[in-house]
Design an enzyme around this catalytic site. Structure first.
Site, PDB file in Angstrom:
ATOM      1  N   LEU A 184       0.812  -1.215   0.000  1.00 57.45           N
ATOM      2  CA  LEU A 184       0.000   0.000   0.000  1.00 57.45           C
ATOM      3  C   LEU A 184       0.850   1.271   0.000  1.00 57.45           C
ATOM      4  CD1 LEU A 184      -2.768   1.325   0.122  1.00 57.45           C
ATOM      5  CD2 LEU A 184      -2.701   1.093   2.618  1.00 57.45           C
ATOM      6  N   HIS A 185       0.590   2.133  -0.975  1.00 55.83           N
ATOM      7  CA  HIS A 185       1.326   3.394  -1.072  1.00 55.83           C
ATOM      8  C   HIS A 185       0.585   4.384  -1.951  1.00 55.83           C
ATOM      9  CE1 HIS A 185       2.521   1.260  -4.741  1.00 55.83           C
ATOM     10  NE2 HIS A 185       2.890   2.416  -5.256  1.00 55.83           N
ATOM     11  N   PHE A 186       0.810   5.658  -1.670  1.00 52.17           N
ATOM     12  CA  PHE A 186       0.385   6.768  -2.509  1.00 52.17           C
ATOM     13  C   PHE A 186       1.649   7.434  -3.049  1.00 52.17           C
ATOM     14  CE2 PHE A 186      -2.892   6.052   0.594  1.00 52.17           C
ATOM     15  CZ  PHE A 186      -4.097   6.276  -0.062  1.00 52.17           C
TER      16      PHE A 186
END
Length: 436
Positions: A236-238
């Site tokens: 999970l990452h932005f």
């Protein structure tokens, strides 16, 4: 002048020879249990969302004097640039604005697709389990990390120059993107040690809105790619970076479709090559975040890839379902578009076209950009179907009479155009307390 103590770190890059003769941990100075003991990193704790914006002193509104988060991000990014931690020098990439109504931005980055970390998972499934044997962010060198970031509960932001990385309370961290597409390109990795797969959840999206609000700069945007919509790492990452001009997506007109019970206005993008939704308003930023999160959960659960752009300091969220990878697998993408080797992820769909061939850069036109992005868009019929199911999933199916742009059962071509996304941008800085 505000002074920040710098904490020295051991320079060790994950991309270096794995056979390095180092006696401590695995030799990479990574985030795994082998190297985490004793690791420390600055901590930025942002202020409550309710107090973002103007600060009132003695009855008078006052703008915070220091854009602290911006200076922290860019200062630490520049430090890693000087250390040579990036795979190429993005500052040497040619960039231009493509003439036309929308002002698509083209960048020539000939080596990026060869130097990026490779995709190691299926592209036909939006939800996939985390696989610790494949590359994930616990394997990066600690020198790629800039600082810890958390949503605070105080009325002012706080900065701690040296705080332990607590494995028992998994921190969210900001790290460099070693294959940047713009100066200051970073990653926000929520609860990095929890090893969450690339899927939106309510807590993580709200953290991204916290960062957008805290940055207080409309030219700082966060983006998200789901699996199947050109996320390349299933952790999970932005992504986020600064670009001092409006994106084409932000200049697109929109037509109101519905307003939810908690005040979130949902509009359809008009006259843009990729069909999408714009979420804004709400009784609070929490309401806005929850409405978008509910929508994303529906899309994920139904295997519909999508991209998100968080814009206007977190006040606007663009969501674009897409089908480029599916069309590519079925042989339905035009050969001309395939030859560009461009994968339309969130930045491309937003209007920042990262081109890999000099001929495409030199011959870039608005028509060609439009044609490339249109390949990623759902058809009009499919987009209507998805919208109807989204409204049902977020509890708006009983409010059909409020729809102004598209009715769940039939299209209505009347309705006023929302021009809010065309307003000029400007934003205050951010105040911060430095705690030693």
């Amino acid at each position: 002048m505000l002074k920040i103590k710098r904490v020295p770190t051991v320079v060790s890059n994950y991309q270096k020879d794995e056979a390095s003769d180092v006696s401590v941990g695995c030799g990479r100075n990574c985030l795994g249990a082998c190297c985490l003991n004793g690791a420390r990193l600055p901590l930025y704790s942002c202020k409550k969302l309710e107090t973002s914006g103007e600060k009132v002193v003695n009855g008078e509104a006052r703008e915070p004097p220091v854009a602290f988060l911006e200076s922290l991000v860019l200062g630490e990014w520049e430090d890693r640039f000087q250390r040579g931690l990036f795979r190429y020098d993005v500052t040497t990439c040619e960039t231009k604005v493509i003439p036309g109504k929308y002002g698509f931005v083209a960048q020539l980055n000939e080596g990026r697709h060869l130097k990026k970390r490779p995709t190691e998972f299926r592209v036909d499934k939006v939800l996939q389990s985390f696989d610790g044997n494949k590359f994930n962010f616990t394997k990066v060198g600690q020198e790629e990390l800039l600082f810890q970031f958390e949503a605070g509960e105080d009325d002012e932001a706080q900065f701690f120059p040296c705080m332990p990385l607590d494995a028992e309370n998994s921190p969210s961290v900001v790290a460099i993107n070693v294959s940047p597409i713009e100066y200051g390109h970073v990653l926000l990795i929520p609860r990095v040690l929890d090893c969450l797969p690339q899927r939106i959840d309510h807590k993580s999206l709200l953290l991204a809105l916290h960062m957008a609000s805290e940055a207080a700069n409309p030219y700082f945007r966060l983006g998200y790619n789901s699996l199947g919509a050109f996320a390349t790492i299933n952790h999970l990452h932005f992504q986020a970076y600064y670009l001092a001009m409006p994106f084409a997506l932000e200049k697109a007109s929109s037509k109101k479709m519905i307003t939810t019970d908690n005040g979130v206005k949902i509009s359809e993008l008009m006259n843009y090559p990729v069909r999408g939704l714009l979420f804004e308003g709400g009784n609070s930023m929490q309401d806005l975040s929850d409405t978008v999160s509910d929508t994303c959960v529906y899309l994920q659960d139904n295997n519909i890839p999508f991209n998100i752009l968080i814009s206007d300091c977190g006040r606007q969220i663009f969501l674009m379902p897409q089908c480029y990878a599916e069309k590519q697998a079925l042989g339905e993408v035009s050969p001309e578009v395939l030859e560009t080797q461009v994968n339309p992820a969130v930045w491309e769909i937003s209007g920042h076209m990262v081109l890999k061939r000099k001929e495409d850069y030199e011959g870039a036109t608005e028509e060609k950009a439009w044609r490339l992005l249109a390949e990623a868009s759902l058809s009009e019929e499919r987009f209507k179907e998805v919208n109807a199911l989204i409204f049902e999933a977020i509890g708006c199916s009983d409010q059909e009479e409020e729809l102004e742009g598209i009715n769940i059962h039939q299209q209505n071509t009347s309705g006023s155009v929302n021009q809010n996304s065309n307003r000029s941008h400007g934003g205050p800085g951010t105040e911060c307390i430095v705690l030693q």
